[in-house]
Write a protein that holds these residues in place. Sequence first.
Motif, PDB file in Angstrom:
ATOM      1  N   VAL A  26      -5.593  11.391   3.597  1.00 23.05           N
ATOM      2  CA  VAL A  26      -5.864   9.963   3.756  1.00 23.05           C
ATOM      3  C   VAL A  26      -7.084   9.797   4.656  1.00 23.05           C
ATOM      4  O   VAL A  26      -7.142  10.401   5.728  1.00 23.05           O
TER       5      VAL A  26
ATOM      6  N   HIS B 192       0.578   5.565   0.473  1.00 17.76           N
ATOM      7  CA  HIS B 192      -0.116   6.815   0.754  1.00 17.76           C
ATOM      8  C   HIS B 192       0.883   7.946   0.512  1.00 17.76           C
ATOM      9  O   HIS B 192       1.748   8.197   1.363  1.00 17.76           O
TER      10      HIS B 192
ATOM     11  N   GLU C 281       3.321   5.787   4.992  1.00 17.81           N
ATOM     12  CA  GLU C 281       3.393   6.111   3.563  1.00 17.81           C
ATOM     13  C   GLU C 281       3.555   4.849   2.724  1.00 17.81           C
ATOM     14  O   GLU C 281       2.917   4.709   1.669  1.00 17.81           O
TER      15      GLU C 281
ATOM     16  N   THR D 131       0.855  -1.193   0.000  1.00 16.12           N
ATOM     17  CA  THR D 131       0.000   0.000   0.000  1.00 16.12           C
ATOM     18  C   THR D 131       0.888   1.239   0.000  1.00 16.12           C
ATOM     19  O   THR D 131       2.007   1.232   0.526  1.00 16.12           O
TER      20      THR D 131
END
Length: 207
Positions: free
Chosen positions: A65, A59, A77, A57
């Motif tokens: 978020v 971010h 992140e 994943t």
Amino acid sequence: MHVGSHASIDWDAIEEIAETPRVRRFIPIDSPWHRLFDLAHTPTYRELLVDFISSFTFHPPGEPVPIPYPGAPHPPEVSFRLAGVQRSMTLAEFAVRCGLYMQEEIETEIYTAGLVVVEKPTLVGFWQVIAGENHWEHEKSKGRVSFVRDPLYRYLHHLLATSISARGYSREWCTTTDLFFLYCLLYRRPCALAHGLAQYFASGHHR
């Protein structure tokens, strides 16, 4: 999950056709681009790779978020599972650990000034320079690589299409994402390669 192959630069072939000086202008020795394409020589183990890709994943720093409930911790992140162990880190840490950047480069413009996006009109104008005015399919945001006039540029596109640009189409097509990376590479603009690679991995389980 289909796991494709990562093409590497065939320096012997490049030398044979006397293109090494030109390639080195775009891909200097020990640069982030050079390190990205050298990842093709890293041993790959399917079980570990599938575990990694399916759990990855991303971010991006600075982007909002969704928080599931008030007071919930902000997600990392970058996070993924490898060999059954869950790991998380900042994008800068990921950039160093995956081998794209040296630790001392993280505080320099080679990392901090890297482009994440280029406006579409600029990219389409770039395509017209390398492939001609009438060969970009605007409604599909793609163009056939065969229209790119310079064989070296087509070769560099193939490297990008097997290393950092997620494939929604066959490699005979140049997507907008492909065009962004090719633009940065050929015009020697700083490119946020760690950001691009993290996005590439994060989209892996959708492909």
